[in-house]
Design a protein around this motif. Structure first.
Motif, PDB file in Angstrom:
ATOM      1  N   ILE A   1      55.069  52.569  26.809  1.00 16.77           N
ATOM      2  CA  ILE A   1      54.517  52.484  25.456  1.00 16.77           C
ATOM      3  C   ILE A   1      54.156  51.030  25.168  1.00 16.77           C
ATOM      4  CG2 ILE A   1      54.927  52.887  23.001  1.00 16.77           C
ATOM      5  CD1 ILE A   1      57.044  54.922  23.785  1.00 16.77           C
ATOM      6  N   PRO A   2      52.888  50.719  24.898  1.00 17.03           N
ATOM      7  CA  PRO A   2      52.519  49.347  24.523  1.00 17.03           C
ATOM      8  C   PRO A   2      52.891  49.075  23.062  1.00 17.03           C
ATOM      9  CG  PRO A   2      50.571  50.722  24.574  1.00 17.03           C
ATOM     10  CD  PRO A   2      51.712  51.592  25.037  1.00 17.03           C
ATOM     11  N   ILE A   3      53.602  48.003  22.820  1.00 10.86           N
ATOM     12  CA  ILE A   3      54.030  47.645  21.465  1.00 10.86           C
ATOM     13  C   ILE A   3      53.431  46.281  21.127  1.00 10.86           C
ATOM     14  CG2 ILE A   3      55.991  47.184  19.954  1.00 10.86           C
ATOM     15  CD1 ILE A   3      57.667  48.996  21.723  1.00 10.86           C
ATOM     16  N   HIS A   4      52.690  46.195  20.038  1.00  9.81           N
ATOM     17  CA  HIS A   4      52.064  44.950  19.614  1.00  9.81           C
ATOM     18  C   HIS A   4      52.577  44.589  18.222  1.00  9.81           C
ATOM     19  CE1 HIS A   4      49.134  44.951  22.944  1.00  9.81           C
ATOM     20  NE2 HIS A   4      49.070  46.267  22.745  1.00  9.81           N
ATOM     21  N   ILE A   5      53.058  43.372  18.097  1.00 10.41           N
ATOM     22  CA  ILE A   5      53.470  42.828  16.801  1.00 10.41           C
ATOM     23  C   ILE A   5      52.687  41.533  16.600  1.00 10.41           C
ATOM     24  CG2 ILE A   5      55.369  41.987  15.380  1.00 10.41           C
ATOM     25  CD1 ILE A   5      57.269  43.672  17.020  1.00 10.41           C
TER      26      ILE A   5
ATOM     27  N   PRO B   1      55.833  45.299  25.866  1.00 13.88           N
ATOM     28  CA  PRO B   1      55.680  46.607  26.522  1.00 13.88           C
ATOM     29  C   PRO B   1      57.029  47.302  26.690  1.00 13.88           C
ATOM     30  CG  PRO B   1      55.525  44.834  28.129  1.00 13.88           C
ATOM     31  CD  PRO B   1      55.599  44.175  26.785  1.00 13.88           C
ATOM     32  N   PHE B   2      57.072  48.584  26.351  1.00 14.41           N
ATOM     33  CA  PHE B   2      58.268  49.398  26.573  1.00 14.41           C
ATOM     34  C   PHE B   2      58.103  50.074  27.925  1.00 14.41           C
ATOM     35  CE2 PHE B   2      60.868  53.234  26.197  1.00 14.41           C
ATOM     36  CZ  PHE B   2      62.066  52.690  25.732  1.00 14.41           C
ATOM     37  N   THR B   3      58.886  49.648  28.911  1.00  7.43           N
ATOM     38  CA  THR B   3      58.724  50.094  30.290  1.00  7.43           C
ATOM     39  C   THR B   3      59.808  51.099  30.665  1.00  7.43           C
ATOM     40  OG1 THR B   3      60.092  48.296  31.156  1.00  7.43           O
ATOM     41  CG2 THR B   3      57.734  47.850  30.861  1.00  7.43           C
TER      42      THR B   3
END
Length: 250
Positions: free
Chosen positions: A15-19, A25-27
């Motif tokens: 899941i790519p997480i951008h703040i 990245p959630f791997t």
């Protein structure tokens, strides 16, 4: 879901997480570490529910054995009146590595400790934290670690310049040791597993001879269990060097 042997060693973004401009990245590595933490918390919750059982069951005995083992390790490896404040760090590290290494033995799971970046984080993060504790405890006198006792005065400047290298390298070697042992063993098991599957699919009159690689895989799996558990112990006992020096210096 089944995955190939290559994917079992690859860190894959789930899941790519951008703040803002930051990317987190959630791997699969993050997923299995969270699963490990969740499993440990569930175990602790259930064995301590309602104060536990007066006659411990198998899981409660296992949890109590770990909890009794770590204080003995701290008492043996760290000296000083304030050594017990490092008990949470040692306990969490040992428990996490023990469960993480054992979960890595389950087929199609992800062996987090077979990746150098993970083991490097596990070794350097407590190293940095304990170094900060050493500065808080001793102030500038903490730099006496860079000047071993008995060093002749003319060699003192060279010692001060060179000692930071082995001091920091211990954290690096600690991460390499865990990564290399877990990676090598799991790679060998996976290679031989693929070879055994190919041999068994061939059939023929040499069927019993083709079972040999399969039996070797079983033997190596047992030996890997013998590596997974001691590696958690070895990593933790070497980690105790850091708080021992932070408290006692030389």
């Amino acid at each position: 879901m089944a995955c190939s042997p290559l994917e079992q060693f690859a860190i894959i973004q789930l899941i790519p997480i951008h703040i803002g401009n930051l990317h987190f990245p959630f791997t699969n590595s993050s997923l299995f570490m969270l699963l490990t933490i969740g499993l440990v918390l569930l175990l602790v919750h259930f064995v301590t529910l309602n104060g536990g059982h007066s006659v411990p069951n198998a899981w409660q005995s296992f949890a109590e054995m770990i909890y009794d083992f770590v204080p003995n390790l701290v008492n043996e490896q760290i000296s000083g009146a304030s050594k017990q404040r490092f008990f949470p760090l040692i306990y969490v590290t040992f428990t996490f590595l023990l469960f993480r290494n054992l979960i890595g033995m389950i087929p199609y799971s992800f062996t987090v400790t077979s990746h150098f970046i993970i083991t490097l984080g596990l070794s350097f993060s407590p190293f940095i934290g304990i170094t900060i504790v050493g500065f808080q405890t001793h102030g500038l006198h903490f730099f006496s670690l860079l000047l071993p006792q008995g060093v002749p005065l003319p060699l003192a400047p060279f010692s001060v310049l060179l000692e930071p290298i082995p001091y920091c390298f211990r954290a690096l070697s600690l991460g390499i040791r865990l990564f290399a042992n877990m990676m090598a063993g799991h790679s060998l098991v996976k290679i031989l597993s693929g070879f055994a599957r190919t041999m068994l699919s061939m059939g023929g009159i040499l069927y019993l001879a083709q079972l040999a690689p399969f039996l070797i895989v079983f033997a190596l799996t047992g030996s890997e269990l013998g590596v997974a558990i001691p590696q958690a112990y070895v990593f933790t006992i070497l980690l105790c060097i850091y708080p021992n020096e932070a408290i006692n210096l030389h």
